[in-house]
Design an enzyme around this catalytic site. Structure first.
Site, mmCIF file in Angstrom:
data_model
loop_
_atom_site.group_PDB
_atom_site.id
_atom_site.type_symbol
_atom_site.label_atom_id
_atom_site.label_comp_id
_atom_site.label_asym_id
_atom_site.label_seq_id
_atom_site.Cartn_x
_atom_site.Cartn_y
_atom_site.Cartn_z
ATOM 1 N N HIS A 1 -3.200 -5.264 -8.030
ATOM 2 C CA HIS A 1 -2.593 -5.128 -6.708
ATOM 3 C C HIS A 1 -3.337 -4.170 -5.800
ATOM 4 O O HIS A 1 -3.334 -4.353 -4.584
ATOM 5 C CB HIS A 1 -1.122 -4.700 -6.839
ATOM 6 C CG HIS A 1 -0.217 -5.849 -7.060
ATOM 7 N ND1 HIS A 1 0.042 -6.347 -8.320
ATOM 8 C CD2 HIS A 1 0.461 -6.644 -6.200
ATOM 9 C CE1 HIS A 1 0.857 -7.396 -8.218
ATOM 10 N NE2 HIS A 1 1.125 -7.594 -6.944
ATOM 11 N N GLY A 2 -3.938 -3.168 -6.339
ATOM 12 C CA GLY A 2 -4.644 -2.273 -5.444
ATOM 13 C C GLY A 2 -5.368 -1.174 -6.175
ATOM 14 O O GLY A 2 -4.997 -0.793 -7.288
#
Lengths: 316, 472
Positions: free
Chosen positions: B323-324
């Site tokens: 996700h990041g």
């Protein structure tokens, strides 16, 4: 395919009718409201045909007591100050729309460095949307937001996007009623706020914005062309830290130069230039005078305008 | 090109109109050209990255189709992984790992100057990388034949509705659909358009409206008390759902109009009765990707209870990283992994014998919602310390008297958007939509469509922000 096209056509027709009907209703509410944020404040100004106009951001809206200034100068005053940080495009738009309807005598610009520094936030020009159908200047400014604005303006609701609740509240009398555009602020700065200002260090100085400078030149040019006297006024701000006072002086010198280039007198009534404005009881917060401060400031401004022979001419 | 822009509306019309007008044999080419234009509209140069990785995957897959030697096949697959994950690592994770390494060294008393690339993240890289990986992996396991037609493989990767933020498609699902001769079907096109409209409502009226409050609060969480932060977190819970599911709805609706079904990505996740259930409803295409390409290859549930849970935990850890490039996302993944683990352990060793019923169902939904909502703090906070501050404030400094209401109209519009969303989702969850609304109430349906358009004009955020998942 034919069925879908017919359905879409019917839907478009229905939407067209509903859009026109709801848009007309919102426009009615808008025209009836004099709220500086979500009302037809310009319409009220040109209906009143006030010889003196005050224009600027929230500091204009809360610092210039229209009726008091009007009594001192002997001519009605309308305050077109608007909450938010506005640049020169707002001055240009406001002047352009108003000049289409009548010619005031004196135009007071409440100025601070934000007028010409930091990039113009084009999205904010949506404040001119409600006039975009009728005023070329508003259409020009709104067009800067996006190349799709002419398409969006096909809708009659769109100019009043996100305004419905405020318009209804104003219609039901639940809004603060401005006094010829002036909105008083009540209360005073908290001791903690005063302390914070005593040690505050100003942030980095933003660059002059060429677009803002261009709009400022156009606004002053349009006003001068119609014989309107323009005065730039810097109203007080609560500054106590040495660095902040020095910055304010520097900004004042720069603003004076900018306005001198346009042949506009600059009246510096800020606290760095006028020490009597260092009293925290006159402020609601560091950037805004409360009503007491606004009344005192307005009286001082009237004296200053008289001293500089900047009184509004009485037009037939 | 943002889905919530007029640019996209006109692009959509310009693509769909000719799509039905041209001969079916030309439609693939038309879609490929449209998809390339769509991607290059944002930044032309990054198309080279897609072409580079797709070309390598094309040749790797062609070799995998003819090579039988196990070692050579593993080498080919590894080459594909290195190419795809390598690009993802360089663009998305390099700076994160370097910063983290520098932080560790500094803490150990050996300060170092970590190199940083500061590259712009190519749009959709996390999504199309996973699609490319799934393709070569499926070819490796001989679940899907190597694609002979390069243009078809490229279209699979760059097909514009799902290119930037999914759903993460699979070759076996999408590529065969490109070969179907699509005829214009009124019901399908109408459903597709309705889906696009609903997506726009969720994005423009709900997500972007809530974002105004959420962004204000989360930009300086240290200046707010727990009550304000709790409302901002609650708003973010709906913002992130509406934002991401709106993208999926518009993507699926667009594809549906052109006769293509994309994988389903959301199924009313806030009605989930457990964390496991939540993940079968939230970002489904990613969950199933992790199931097929991480969880099952790790052994899945075939090696005993603890190994299964270890595999689940690994999946959530990787999901967080996906996700990041920030520790907040890593901890967010761990959070979900831990709660899933806890649920599995409870189910095995201390099962709660709750009589199934409406009340227990509601309680399960409520508990899951609270756990998920609190996890979004990590997703939204800019740093771990910000997230910790938010948790501290919510639980120890609630102070309702100092609640910050912001702009009252904004709050009212946001609350209205959530109410509409919940009403529609509840009707759908209970089956009213498919049983009554869809087949019977034609005038009501069209009135609903018209109302949505009017709401977009009345209270939608025009020129709103990007979709949140674009950053991934």
């Amino acid at each position: 395919m034919r069925k879908l096209l017919l359905s879409l056509l019917a839907m478009t027709a229905l939407l067209f009718v509903l859009d026109r009907a709801i848009g007309a209703g919102l426009e009615r509410l808008f025209r009836a409201s004099a709220n500086p944020t979500d009302g037809d404040v310009l319409g009220h100004a040109w209906t009143m045909r006030a010889p003196v106009i005050v224009c600027g951001a929230s500091r204009a809206s809360h610092h210039y007591v229209s009726d008091s200034l009007g009594a001192d100068l002997g001519a009605p005053v309308f305050n077109l100050g608007r909450d938010g940080s506005w640049g020169a495009a707002y001055e240009y738009g406001t002047a352009g729309i108003l000049l289409n309807h009548y010619t005031p005598s004196l135009w007071i610009m409440d100025v601070d460095p934000m007028l010409v520094r930091t990039p113009e936030i084009l999205d904010r020009l949506s404040c001119f949307l409600p006039w975009a159908h009728s005023e070329p200047v508003a259409r020009e400014l709104v067009g800067l937001r996006s190349h799709w604005e002419p398409v969006r303006l096909l809708s009659r609701i769109y100019p009043f996007n996100s305004m419905v609740l405020r318009l209804v509240a104003a219609h039901r009398g639940q809004d603060a009623a401005p006094r010829a555009g002036f909105l008083p602020l009540l209360g005073a700065m908290s001791p903690a706020d005063v302390e914070r200002e005593a040690v505050g260090v100003p942030g980095a100085r933003a660059d002059l914005d060429t677009l803002k400078l261009r709009f400022l030149a156009r606004a002053i040019g349009a006003l001068h062309a119609r014989g309107v006297t323009v005065v730039a006024v810097r109203s007080p701000r609560f500054v106590r830290a040495e660095a902040a006072i020095a910055r304010e002086r520097l900004d004042g010198q720069e603003l004076e130069q900018v306005f001198a280039r346009h042949g506009v007198r600059f009246l510096d009534l800020s606290s760095s230039a006028q020490p009597q404005w260092a009293d925290p009881s006159l402020y609601r917060d560091a950037s805004h005078l409360n009503e007491t401060g606004a009344l005192r400031f307005t009286a001082e401004l009237a004296d200053s305008l008289r001293a500089h022979a900047l009184l509004p001419a009485v037009r037939p | 090109m943002r889905f919530n822009s007029l640019d996209y509306l006109f692009f959509f019309l310009a693509v769909v109109g000719p799509f039905f007008a041209i001969p079916p044999r030309l439609r693939k080419t038309w879609l490929l050209v449209a998809s390339l234009v769509f991607y290059m509209y944002w930044s032309p140069v990054f198309i080279l990255l897609i072409l580079y990785s797709t070309t390598i995957d094309y040749f790797v897959a062609r070799r995998l189709a003819v090579v039988d030697d196990a070692r050579a096949r593993r080498g080919l697959l590894a080459f594909s992984y290195v190419t795809n994950f390598g690009a993802l690592f360089v663009f998305k994770y390099f700076d994160f790992f370097m910063d983290s390494w520098a932080g560790v060294m500094q803490a150990a008393g050996f300060p170092v100057d970590a190199p940083a690339l500061r590259l712009i993240l190519p749009a959709g890289i996390s999504f199309y990388t996973f699609e490319a990986i799934s393709y070569t992996t499926d070819v490796y396991y001989r679940k899907y034949p190597a694609e002979r037609d390069y243009a078809r493989l490229l279209l699979f990767i760059v097909y514009f509705p799902k290119l930037i933020a999914g759903p993460i498609e699979r070759a076996w699902h999408l590529i065969p659909q490109f070969e179907r001769t699509v005829v214009f079907e009124y019901a399908r096109v109408r459903e597709g358009l309705a889906r696009i409209l609903w997506g726009l409502f969720k994005k423009v009226v709900v997500a972007d409206r809530l974002a105004v409050y959420v962004d204000t609060i989360y930009s300086h969480p240290d200046q707010h008390v727990g009550s304000t932060l709790l409302l901002a977190t609650l708003f973010f819970t709906f913002q992130i759902y509406c934002d991401f599911s709106a993208y999926s709805d518009i993507a699926s609706g667009t594809a549906q109009v052109m006769g293509i079904d994309l994988l389903r990505n959301f199924r009313r996740p806030y009605f989930a009765t457990s964390i496991a259930d939540f993940w079968s409803r939230w970002h489904i295409s990613l969950s199933t990707w992790f199931r097929d390409y991480v969880y099952i290859p790790l052994g899945g549930n075939r090696s005993g209870f603890w190994k299964t849970n270890q595999n689940i935990f690994t999946v959530f850890l990787v999901s967080g990283i996906w996700h990041g490039a920030n520790w907040t996302f890593v901890i967010w993944g761990i959070w979900h992994g831990v709660f899933l683990l806890a649920q599995n352990i409870l189910d095995r060793y201390a099962p709660l014998f709750v009589r199934p019923g409406r009340l227990s169902h509601v309680l399960q939904v409520a508990c899951t919602f609270v756990i998920v909502t609190l996890s979004w703090v990590l997703f939204r906070a800019a740093s771990v310390s910000d997230a910790l501050h938010v948790y501290r404030a919510i639980f120890t400094n609630f102070d309702a008297a100092r609640f910050f209401p912001g702009n009252g109209a904004q709050l009212a519009y946001g609350a209205f958007g959530i109410a509409v969303l919940l009403a529609v989702e509840t009707c759908t969850e209970l089956g009213f939509y498919s049983r009554f609304f869809l087949p019977r109430l034609k005038p009501a349906r069209w009135l609903a469509y018209a109302s949505v358009v009017l709401l977009l004009l009345l209270i939608g955020v025009v020129d709103g922000g990007q979709f949140i998942y674009f950053q991934f």
